[in-house]
Design an enzyme around this catalytic site. Sequence first.
Site, mmCIF file in Angstrom:
data_model
loop_
_atom_site.group_PDB
_atom_site.id
_atom_site.type_symbol
_atom_site.label_atom_id
_atom_site.label_comp_id
_atom_site.label_asym_id
_atom_site.label_seq_id
_atom_site.Cartn_x
_atom_site.Cartn_y
_atom_site.Cartn_z
ATOM 1 N N SER A 123 43.371 47.610 42.649
ATOM 2 C CA SER A 123 43.469 48.543 41.521
ATOM 3 C C SER A 123 43.950 49.914 41.986
ATOM 4 C CB SER A 123 42.089 48.684 40.872
ATOM 5 O OG SER A 123 42.012 49.849 40.090
ATOM 6 N N TYR A 146 48.290 52.343 37.099
ATOM 7 C CA TYR A 146 48.162 53.102 35.846
ATOM 8 C C TYR A 146 49.177 54.228 35.941
ATOM 9 C CZ TYR A 146 43.523 51.110 34.758
ATOM 10 O OH TYR A 146 42.481 50.276 34.447
ATOM 11 N N THR A 172 49.213 48.294 33.918
ATOM 12 C CA THR A 172 48.215 48.156 32.852
ATOM 13 C C THR A 172 48.489 49.153 31.733
ATOM 14 O OG1 THR A 172 46.601 47.372 34.444
ATOM 15 C CG2 THR A 172 45.728 48.210 32.369
ATOM 16 N N LYS A 270 50.110 44.270 31.768
ATOM 17 C CA LYS A 270 48.745 43.788 31.469
ATOM 18 C C LYS A 270 48.121 44.601 30.340
ATOM 19 C CE LYS A 270 44.233 43.343 33.805
ATOM 20 N NZ LYS A 270 43.453 44.540 33.500
ATOM 21 N N HIS A 294 41.199 44.017 28.526
ATOM 22 C CA HIS A 294 40.511 44.765 29.580
ATOM 23 C C HIS A 294 39.042 44.326 29.680
ATOM 24 C CE1 HIS A 294 41.770 48.422 31.984
ATOM 25 N NE2 HIS A 294 40.503 48.339 32.343
HETATM 26 C C1 LIG Z 1 34.254 47.180 36.365
HETATM 27 C C2 LIG Z 1 35.648 46.882 35.910
HETATM 28 C C3 LIG Z 1 36.687 47.701 36.331
HETATM 29 C C4 LIG Z 1 37.994 47.415 35.944
HETATM 30 N N1 LIG Z 1 39.017 48.182 36.440
HETATM 31 C C5 LIG Z 1 40.300 47.865 36.119
HETATM 32 C C6 LIG Z 1 41.373 48.573 36.713
HETATM 33 O O1 LIG Z 1 41.186 49.453 37.546
HETATM 34 N N2 LIG Z 1 42.637 48.236 36.337
HETATM 35 C C7 LIG Z 1 42.890 47.248 35.400
HETATM 36 O O2 LIG Z 1 44.045 46.977 35.090
HETATM 37 N N3 LIG Z 1 41.873 46.547 34.868
HETATM 38 C C8 LIG Z 1 40.602 46.818 35.205
HETATM 39 N N4 LIG Z 1 39.578 46.082 34.684
HETATM 40 C C9 LIG Z 1 39.882 44.934 33.791
HETATM 41 C C10 LIG Z 1 40.080 43.666 34.614
HETATM 42 O O3 LIG Z 1 41.256 43.734 35.371
HETATM 43 C C11 LIG Z 1 40.174 42.427 33.703
HETATM 44 O O4 LIG Z 1 41.146 42.649 32.712
HETATM 45 C C12 LIG Z 1 38.853 42.060 33.031
HETATM 46 O O5 LIG Z 1 37.764 42.313 33.888
HETATM 47 C C13 LIG Z 1 38.868 40.579 32.640
HETATM 48 O O6 LIG Z 1 37.704 40.218 31.990
HETATM 49 P P1 LIG Z 1 36.452 39.506 32.720
HETATM 50 O O7 LIG Z 1 35.723 40.599 33.434
HETATM 51 O O8 LIG Z 1 35.688 38.953 31.572
HETATM 52 O O9 LIG Z 1 36.999 38.465 33.655
HETATM 53 C C14 LIG Z 1 38.261 46.332 35.069
HETATM 54 C C15 LIG Z 1 37.212 45.510 34.649
HETATM 55 C C16 LIG Z 1 35.914 45.762 35.079
HETATM 56 C C17 LIG Z 1 34.813 44.831 34.643
#
Ligand SMILES: Cc1cc2nc3c(=O)[nH]c(=O)nc-3n(C[C@H](O)[C@H](O)[C@H](O)COP(=O)(O)O)c2cc1C
Length: 396
Positions: A123, A146, A172, A270, A294
Amino acid sequence: MPAFFRTGKLGHMTRENINPVTVPDYRLLAKKRLPRFLFDYVDGGANEEVTMAANMADFSRYRLKQRVMRDVGQVDTEAPLCGSRRSMPLVLAPVGMAGLMARRGEVQGARAAKRAGVPFTASTVGICPVEEIKEAIGEPCWFQLYMLRDRGIVERILERAARTGCETLIFTVDLAVTGMRHRDWRNGMLDDGSGARFAKLRQLIARPGWLWDVGLQGKPHDFGNLSEVSSEPVDLVRLKNFIASQFDPTVTWKDIAWLRERWKGRLLIKGVLSAEDAQAAVDTGADGVIVSNHGGRQLDCVASGVEKLPEVVRAVGAQAEVLMDGGVRNGIDVVKAVALGAKGVLIGRPWVWAVAGAGEEGLTRLLGVFQEEIRVAMALMGVNKIDELTPDLLES
Ligand SMILES: Cc1cc2nc3c(=O)[nH]c(=O)nc-3n(C[C@H](O)[C@H](O)[C@H](O)COP(=O)(O)O)c2cc1C
């Protein structure tokens, strides 16, 4: 007296849960290990968490079709994914600050992913920089970006990722502003006042194992990929302030065109949840889209990823690679998503819970369970190859 008899703990495991197998098992271990505010940061979603719940619940709307007597002696979970063949159609999603959940969490995640034969995504707001991950696993990972207000910084971050050999960039688009995550507010995560600090301190003291392993030995805790912008240790207050001051909410498809000119590798967009946005992404030069909300952390009450997947596949599936995420919790969910047209799925919380609760080995085991679940489901559906998973093998 051995520690196990006093504490009931064997390494990360407890008497009640001696052999974690499924995602909920690892979630429980993570809950026992993480300070409450960090656990809730990962576990929670936006507002009333309607979308977060739907992400999981909507998978159970689909039934698999059982087929028998079809010679399934050659079941193979291998799948083509963004230019290479992988052991299964699964990717570890970008998760910000994973290095606060486990010691050098991104490195542990990337090692387990490599061992399992699937890609790891770093990330923008990860703790371990892409160079550290490359060094640890001996190969580049995927990188998630981002858009920052200062395009010069974005260019330099892209150069850094490209220098490590990174070939797949996830951009994203669903975080123009941060979603309303009530748990974080409630836990004082977004508040720097003395009351909130005291509350967090109490939660930290209640988790001495985390303090020693991650808090002390997991340093430095800065945004490794953003070292030129910020080298201070991060916490959630800083993350929120950083997003507010540095993330660019004015981004439009024109900026994707800008990005496309600078990024020669594969580009996945994304955070797309509609046919129109998926088409716009492809028209601007994206190689693929990730149907995602997300993890239900941004706009609550939008549809689940799995609900929107067929619409996006119909719109752009012939021109671009369509992946999805949100609520994928086992191999059967992976099979359902692939049968609905996804080339692959991403998992976010599951991998973080596994490294937080049981380290790299735990995540390696969990990924093995995913693969085995996919293999067994395929065999019992009468299918030998991933591309034989088609919508007619689902019932709803
Ligand atoms: C704690 C946390 C931090 C996240 N940080 C990012 C991030 O930095 N960049 C991003 O594109 N998505 C981020 N996401 C979204 C994840 O990439 C992903 O889309 C999502 O967790 C998928 O759902 P799931 O947790 O049910 O598998 C984050 C999700 C969580 C739970």
